[in-house]
Design a protein around this motif. Structure first.
Motif, mmCIF file in Angstrom:
data_model
loop_
_atom_site.group_PDB
_atom_site.id
_atom_site.type_symbol
_atom_site.label_atom_id
_atom_site.label_comp_id
_atom_site.label_asym_id
_atom_site.label_seq_id
_atom_site.Cartn_x
_atom_site.Cartn_y
_atom_site.Cartn_z
ATOM 1 N N ALA A 15 -44.160 -39.044 -63.834
ATOM 2 C CA ALA A 15 -44.119 -38.048 -62.767
ATOM 3 C C ALA A 15 -43.953 -38.813 -61.457
ATOM 4 O O ALA A 15 -44.877 -39.491 -60.993
ATOM 5 N N THR A 16 -42.788 -38.726 -60.854
ATOM 6 C CA THR A 16 -42.449 -39.625 -59.749
ATOM 7 C C THR A 16 -43.115 -39.266 -58.417
ATOM 8 O O THR A 16 -43.098 -40.071 -57.488
ATOM 9 N N ARG A 17 -43.708 -38.071 -58.325
ATOM 10 C CA ARG A 17 -44.393 -37.670 -57.090
ATOM 11 C C ARG A 17 -45.896 -37.529 -57.310
ATOM 12 O O ARG A 17 -46.582 -36.827 -56.572
ATOM 13 N N ASP A 18 -46.380 -38.219 -58.301
ATOM 14 C CA ASP A 18 -47.793 -38.142 -58.687
ATOM 15 C C ASP A 18 -48.674 -38.784 -57.618
ATOM 16 O O ASP A 18 -48.478 -39.942 -57.249
ATOM 17 N N ARG A 19 -49.668 -38.049 -57.137
ATOM 18 C CA ARG A 19 -50.598 -38.576 -56.142
ATOM 19 C C ARG A 19 -51.891 -39.085 -56.782
ATOM 20 O O ARG A 19 -52.743 -39.626 -56.075
ATOM 21 N N PHE A 20 -52.033 -38.888 -58.075
ATOM 22 C CA PHE A 20 -53.223 -39.364 -58.785
ATOM 23 C C PHE A 20 -52.942 -40.672 -59.514
ATOM 24 O O PHE A 20 -53.670 -41.649 -59.358
ATOM 25 N N LEU A 21 -51.893 -40.690 -60.325
ATOM 26 C CA LEU A 21 -51.475 -41.908 -61.014
ATOM 27 C C LEU A 21 -50.139 -42.348 -60.413
ATOM 28 O O LEU A 21 -49.098 -41.760 -60.713
ATOM 29 N N PRO A 22 -50.148 -43.341 -59.557
ATOM 30 C CA PRO A 22 -48.899 -43.798 -58.935
ATOM 31 C C PRO A 22 -47.869 -44.221 -59.975
ATOM 32 O O PRO A 22 -48.215 -44.579 -61.112
ATOM 33 N N VAL A 23 -46.617 -44.180 -59.588
ATOM 34 C CA VAL A 23 -45.531 -44.522 -60.509
ATOM 35 C C VAL A 23 -45.730 -45.906 -61.104
ATOM 36 O O VAL A 23 -45.520 -46.106 -62.314
ATOM 37 N N ALA A 24 -46.150 -46.873 -60.310
ATOM 38 C CA ALA A 24 -46.342 -48.233 -60.824
ATOM 39 C C ALA A 24 -47.393 -48.269 -61.935
ATOM 40 O O ALA A 24 -47.245 -48.996 -62.920
ATOM 41 N N VAL A 25 -48.446 -47.479 -61.778
ATOM 42 C CA VAL A 25 -49.495 -47.406 -62.806
ATOM 43 C C VAL A 25 -48.952 -46.756 -64.069
ATOM 44 O O VAL A 25 -49.215 -47.218 -65.195
ATOM 45 N N GLN A 26 -48.193 -45.684 -63.910
ATOM 46 C CA GLN A 26 -47.606 -45.026 -65.077
ATOM 47 C C GLN A 26 -46.666 -45.976 -65.823
ATOM 48 O O GLN A 26 -46.647 -46.006 -67.056
ATOM 49 N N ARG A 27 -45.901 -46.732 -65.082
ATOM 50 C CA ARG A 27 -44.973 -47.671 -65.725
ATOM 51 C C ARG A 27 -45.727 -48.768 -66.486
ATOM 52 O O ARG A 27 -45.306 -49.176 -67.572
ATOM 53 N N ARG A 28 -46.838 -49.221 -65.924
ATOM 54 C CA ARG A 28 -47.639 -50.212 -66.644
ATOM 55 C C ARG A 28 -48.236 -49.606 -67.900
ATOM 56 O O ARG A 28 -48.384 -50.286 -68.930
ATOM 57 N N SER A 29 -48.581 -48.341 -67.830
ATOM 58 C CA SER A 29 -49.082 -47.646 -69.011
ATOM 59 C C SER A 29 -47.983 -47.545 -70.071
ATOM 60 O O SER A 29 -48.217 -47.792 -71.262
#
Length: 218
Positions: free
Chosen positions: A167-181
C-alpha cells in the motif's frame, strides 16, 4: 471456483473485508472473512487458524484455497495456508513472520520506527470514504496482549506460492517496511496499490482484480 480466505488484522473483524468479499463473489468465486478470536485473552494461534478453517469448510467444495492476510493477519495467513495446503498466500500491507518471532518483535526487526498519529481516521482511514471510515472505527475490536507476545509457531513459512501487495500511501507501515517484509518471502518486486493501510476499504475493486488475476499464474 476458488475460495478466498480473507484474514483481518489487529483491531479489525471480518466486516473489514466485506467489499472485497462481495467483489470476489461477483467475479464467480467464494470468499470467507470470519472474525478471529483476537479479542480473547486466552486465544492461541491455533484458535485463530480454526476460525478460518471452519469458515472455509462451511463453503463446501473448497478444494482450491487462496489465503489473504492484511496487516497483522499476515501472522495467521501462513498458518492457515499450511493447514489447508492452500494454492497461494497473499499478504496485503502484511506482517510476514519469521519462525519464533513475536508480533511485537516484528516491528523492531523490520526497522519500523514511526510516530503514528493516534487518530485512526488519520493513520489508517485517511483515504477511505468518510461514512465507511466511521463505520470501521465504530466496529473496532480490542486485541489481547497474549498473541502479540506468543512466538510464531512454524519452523518455516509454507511453500505455497506467495504474493505481496504494498500500500504505497500507508501511514502506518511505510513502503520501505512493507518491502522488507516482502523480502522475507523472497519477493523483491511486490505489486502495489496506491492506497492507505486499509486497502480493502479504500480500493476494494482494485484489490479484488489483483487477487483474481493471480489465479492465472501457474
Amino acid at each position: 471456483m476458488t475460495t478466498f480466505a480473507l484474514v483481518h488484522g489487529s483491531g479489525d473483524g471480518g466486516w473489514s473485508w466485506h467489499l472485497v468479499r462481495r467483489a470476489l463473489e461477483e467475479r464467480g468465486h467464494a470468499a470467507v472473512a470470519p472474525d478471529l478470536p483476537t479479542d480473547r485473552d486466552d486465544a492461541t494461534w491455533d484458535d485463530c487458524v480454526e476460525a478460518v478453517v471452519g469458515a472455509v469448510g462451511a463453503v463446501g467444495d473448497a478444494t482450491e484455497v487462496v489465503v489473504v492476510g492484511h496487516s497483522a493477519g499476515g501472522f495467521v495467513a501462513p498458518l492457515v495456508a499450511d493447514r489447508l495446503g492452500a494454492r497461494m498466500q497473499v499478504f496485503v500491507a502484511g506482517m510476514v513472520p519469521r519462525p519464533g518471532e513475536t508480533a511485537t518483535e516484528w516491528f523492531g526487526n523490520v526497522g519500523w520506527a514511526e510516530e503514528v498519529d493516534p487518530d485512526p481516521l488519520v493513520a489508517f482511514f485517511h483515504d477511505v470514504p468518510d461514512e465507511l471510515a466511521e463505520q470501521a472505527v465504530a466496529r473496532e475490536r480490542p486485541t489481547a496482549q497474549r498473541l502479540g507476545e506468543t512466538p510464531w509457531p512454524l519452523a518455516a513459512l509454507p511453500t505455497a506460492r506467495s504474493r505481496y501487495v504494498v500500500a504505497t500511501r500507508d501511514r502506518f507501515l511505510p513502503v520501505a517496511v512493507q518491502r522488507r517484509s516482502a523480502e522475507r518471502l523472497g519477493i523483491t518486486h511486490p505489486d502495489a496499490i496506491a492506497s492507505g493501510h486499509c486497502v480493502h476499504l479504500s480500493r476494494p475493486e482494485e484489490l479484488a482484480n489483483l487477487l483474481v488475476g493471480y489465479l492465472g499464474e501457474r
